[in-house]
Design a protein around this motif. Sequence first.
Motif, PDB file in Angstrom:
ATOM      1  N   ILE A 131      -5.632 -20.915   1.446  1.00  0.00           N
ATOM      2  CA  ILE A 131      -4.688 -19.925   0.835  1.00  0.00           C
ATOM      3  C   ILE A 131      -5.850 -18.778   0.305  1.00  0.00           C
ATOM      4  N   HIS A 132      -5.657 -17.508   1.108  1.00  0.00           N
ATOM      5  CA  HIS A 132      -6.522 -16.456   0.791  1.00  0.00           C
ATOM      6  C   HIS A 132      -5.722 -15.547   0.303  1.00  0.00           C
ATOM      7  N   GLY A 133      -4.608 -15.262  -0.007  1.00  0.00           N
ATOM      8  CA  GLY A 133      -3.829 -14.259  -0.581  1.00  0.00           C
ATOM      9  C   GLY A 133      -3.636 -13.134   0.424  1.00  0.00           C
ATOM     10  N   LYS A 134      -2.645 -12.176  -0.450  1.00  0.00           N
ATOM     11  CA  LYS A 134      -2.394 -11.385   0.743  1.00  0.00           C
ATOM     12  C   LYS A 134      -3.213  -9.867   0.410  1.00  0.00           C
ATOM     13  N   GLY A 135      -3.985  -9.956  -0.534  1.00  0.00           N
ATOM     14  CA  GLY A 135      -4.786  -8.684  -1.031  1.00  0.00           C
ATOM     15  C   GLY A 135      -3.936  -7.682  -1.761  1.00  0.00           C
ATOM     16  N   ARG A 136      -2.950  -8.156  -2.645  1.00  0.00           N
ATOM     17  CA  ARG A 136      -2.158  -7.305  -3.448  1.00  0.00           C
ATOM     18  C   ARG A 136      -2.677  -7.516  -4.965  1.00  0.00           C
ATOM     19  N   GLY A 137      -3.491  -8.266  -5.129  1.00  0.00           N
ATOM     20  CA  GLY A 137      -3.947  -8.351  -6.483  1.00  0.00           C
ATOM     21  C   GLY A 137      -4.550  -7.522  -7.129  1.00  0.00           C
ATOM     22  N   GLY A 138      -5.156  -6.393  -6.556  1.00  0.00           N
ATOM     23  CA  GLY A 138      -5.951  -5.295  -7.448  1.00  0.00           C
ATOM     24  C   GLY A 138      -7.087  -5.048  -6.360  1.00  0.00           C
ATOM     25  N   ALA A 139      -7.740  -4.090  -7.221  1.00  0.00           N
ATOM     26  CA  ALA A 139      -9.137  -3.685  -6.365  1.00  0.00           C
ATOM     27  C   ALA A 139     -10.135  -4.608  -5.991  1.00  0.00           C
ATOM     28  N   ASP A 140     -10.223  -5.867  -6.791  1.00  0.00           N
ATOM     29  CA  ASP A 140     -11.160  -6.657  -6.242  1.00  0.00           C
ATOM     30  C   ASP A 140     -10.934  -7.255  -5.086  1.00  0.00           C
ATOM     31  N   TYR A 141      -9.541  -7.318  -4.403  1.00  0.00           N
ATOM     32  CA  TYR A 141      -9.160  -7.947  -3.309  1.00  0.00           C
ATOM     33  C   TYR A 141      -8.840  -7.171  -2.196  1.00  0.00           C
ATOM     34  N   VAL A 142      -9.036  -5.704  -2.182  1.00  0.00           N
ATOM     35  CA  VAL A 142      -9.200  -4.968  -1.067  1.00  0.00           C
ATOM     36  C   VAL A 142     -10.194  -4.378  -0.939  1.00  0.00           C
ATOM     37  N   ASP A 143     -10.497  -3.807   0.207  1.00  0.00           N
ATOM     38  CA  ASP A 143     -11.594  -2.884   0.462  1.00  0.00           C
ATOM     39  C   ASP A 143     -11.502  -1.308   0.296  1.00  0.00           C
ATOM     40  N   SER A 144     -12.251  -0.539   0.484  1.00  0.00           N
ATOM     41  CA  SER A 144     -12.142   0.736   0.265  1.00  0.00           C
ATOM     42  C   SER A 144     -11.089   1.770   1.465  1.00  0.00           C
ATOM     43  N   ARG A 145     -10.723   0.934   2.203  1.00  0.00           N
ATOM     44  CA  ARG A 145      -9.378   1.235   3.233  1.00  0.00           C
ATOM     45  C   ARG A 145      -8.227   0.653   2.773  1.00  0.00           C
ATOM     46  N   GLY A 146      -7.981  -0.406   1.613  1.00  0.00           N
ATOM     47  CA  GLY A 146      -6.892  -1.030   1.202  1.00  0.00           C
ATOM     48  C   GLY A 146      -6.535  -2.127   1.988  1.00  0.00           C
ATOM     49  N   LEU A 147      -7.572  -2.677   2.846  1.00  0.00           N
ATOM     50  CA  LEU A 147      -7.114  -3.813   3.719  1.00  0.00           C
ATOM     51  C   LEU A 147      -7.664  -5.263   2.732  1.00  0.00           C
ATOM     52  N   PRO A 148      -7.096  -6.156   2.871  1.00  0.00           N
ATOM     53  CA  PRO A 148      -7.148  -7.417   2.200  1.00  0.00           C
ATOM     54  C   PRO A 148      -8.464  -8.002   2.716  1.00  0.00           C
ATOM     55  N   VAL A 149      -9.358  -8.182   1.723  1.00  0.00           N
ATOM     56  CA  VAL A 149     -10.972  -8.608   1.877  1.00  0.00           C
ATOM     57  C   VAL A 149     -10.836 -10.089   2.483  1.00  0.00           C
ATOM     58  N   LEU A 150     -10.138 -10.856   1.520  1.00  0.00           N
ATOM     59  CA  LEU A 150     -10.327 -12.212   1.636  1.00  0.00           C
ATOM     60  C   LEU A 150      -9.593 -12.727   3.010  1.00  0.00           C
ATOM     61  N   LYS A 151      -8.504 -12.025   3.374  1.00  0.00           N
ATOM     62  CA  LYS A 151      -7.778 -12.492   4.551  1.00  0.00           C
ATOM     63  C   LYS A 151      -8.501 -11.976   6.014  1.00  0.00           C
ATOM     64  N   ASN A 152      -9.125 -10.832   5.865  1.00  0.00           N
ATOM     65  CA  ASN A 152     -10.052 -10.484   6.897  1.00  0.00           C
ATOM     66  C   ASN A 152     -11.418 -11.365   7.071  1.00  0.00           C
ATOM     67  N   LEU A 153     -12.028 -11.868   5.816  1.00  0.00           N
ATOM     68  CA  LEU A 153     -12.935 -12.543   5.886  1.00  0.00           C
ATOM     69  C   LEU A 153     -12.789 -14.176   6.505  1.00  0.00           C
ATOM     70  N   VAL A 154     -11.413 -14.667   6.235  1.00  0.00           N
ATOM     71  CA  VAL A 154     -11.130 -15.900   6.799  1.00  0.00           C
ATOM     72  C   VAL A 154     -10.879 -15.940   8.356  1.00  0.00           C
ATOM     73  N   ASP A 155     -10.280 -14.562   8.586  1.00  0.00           N
ATOM     74  CA  ASP A 155      -9.825 -14.501  10.008  1.00  0.00           C
ATOM     75  C   ASP A 155     -11.125 -14.521  10.865  1.00  0.00           C
ATOM     76  N   ARG A 156     -12.263 -13.589  10.467  1.00  0.00           N
ATOM     77  CA  ARG A 156     -13.381 -13.582  11.175  1.00  0.00           C
ATOM     78  C   ARG A 156     -14.212 -14.795  11.210  1.00  0.00           C
ATOM     79  N   LEU A 157     -14.399 -15.535   9.958  1.00  0.00           N
ATOM     80  CA  LEU A 157     -15.010 -16.828   9.945  1.00  0.00           C
ATOM     81  C   LEU A 157     -14.475 -17.923  10.709  1.00  0.00           C
ATOM     82  N   LEU A 158     -13.159 -18.009  10.761  1.00  0.00           N
ATOM     83  CA  LEU A 158     -12.469 -19.102  11.531  1.00  0.00           C
ATOM     84  C   LEU A 158     -12.671 -18.807  13.110  1.00  0.00           C
ATOM     85  N   ARG A 159     -12.684 -17.457  13.594  1.00  0.00           N
ATOM     86  CA  ARG A 159     -12.737 -17.160  15.040  1.00  0.00           C
ATOM     87  C   ARG A 159     -14.390 -17.520  15.426  1.00  0.00           C
ATOM     88  N   GLN A 160     -15.307 -17.482  14.584  1.00  0.00           N
ATOM     89  CA  GLN A 160     -16.432 -17.711  14.988  1.00  0.00           C
ATOM     90  C   GLN A 160     -17.012 -19.221  15.230  1.00  0.00           C
TER      91      GLN A 160
END
Length: 191
Positions: A131-160
């Motif tokens: 469970i990574h969340g959708k990144g809608r929980g506030g500034a701690d969960y999105v990057d400077s472009r408004g993209l969900p940080v944990l979701k993108n982290l999980v995607d990248r790490l799993l692909r590697q």
Amino acid sequence: MADERDDDDAALFRSAVGPVRPLPDNAPPPAAPKPKPRARMAERDEEQARDDFRHALDVSLAGSGELEAGDALSYRREELPLPTFRRLRRGEISAQEELDLHGSDVREAEALLRAFLRDAREHGLGCVRIIHGKGRGGADYVDSRGLPVLKNLVDRLLRQRSDILAFHSAPPTQGGTGAVLVLLAPPLRRR
């Protein structure tokens, strides 16, 4: 009189024992073992790769494939049969364990995710939910472009990871695009 008796006893003992030779000196105790060599260059390379990966999350690259909050995660290695992937996508393969990354910062989430996958692999689990969340929980969960940080982290790490056969965002009843079902490769059998 006591001295004569002691001398007689000593002489009697020496004659009973016979000739003697001195014992050899005690061998010195074994030295402490030398420490095992460490692959320091490999450790530095690994740490550098981790840092590069972490910093890449904030780097803006055109067409980098960054995921938005509502985007589905999806990945399948070619050796996994398509019907099995479809079953995973529909949520028909039950997760044996679950990791909730809500409330974690990026570094903590990465460490938790790596440890969770290693533990799942060691215990021979076939499918897990993250469970990574959708990144809608506030500034701690999105990057400077408004993209969900944990979701993108999980995607990248799993692909590697080579031990991941496939993953897909969970069906709505299991967390939707805020969670991902991960199919792990079976552990290698030692001969």
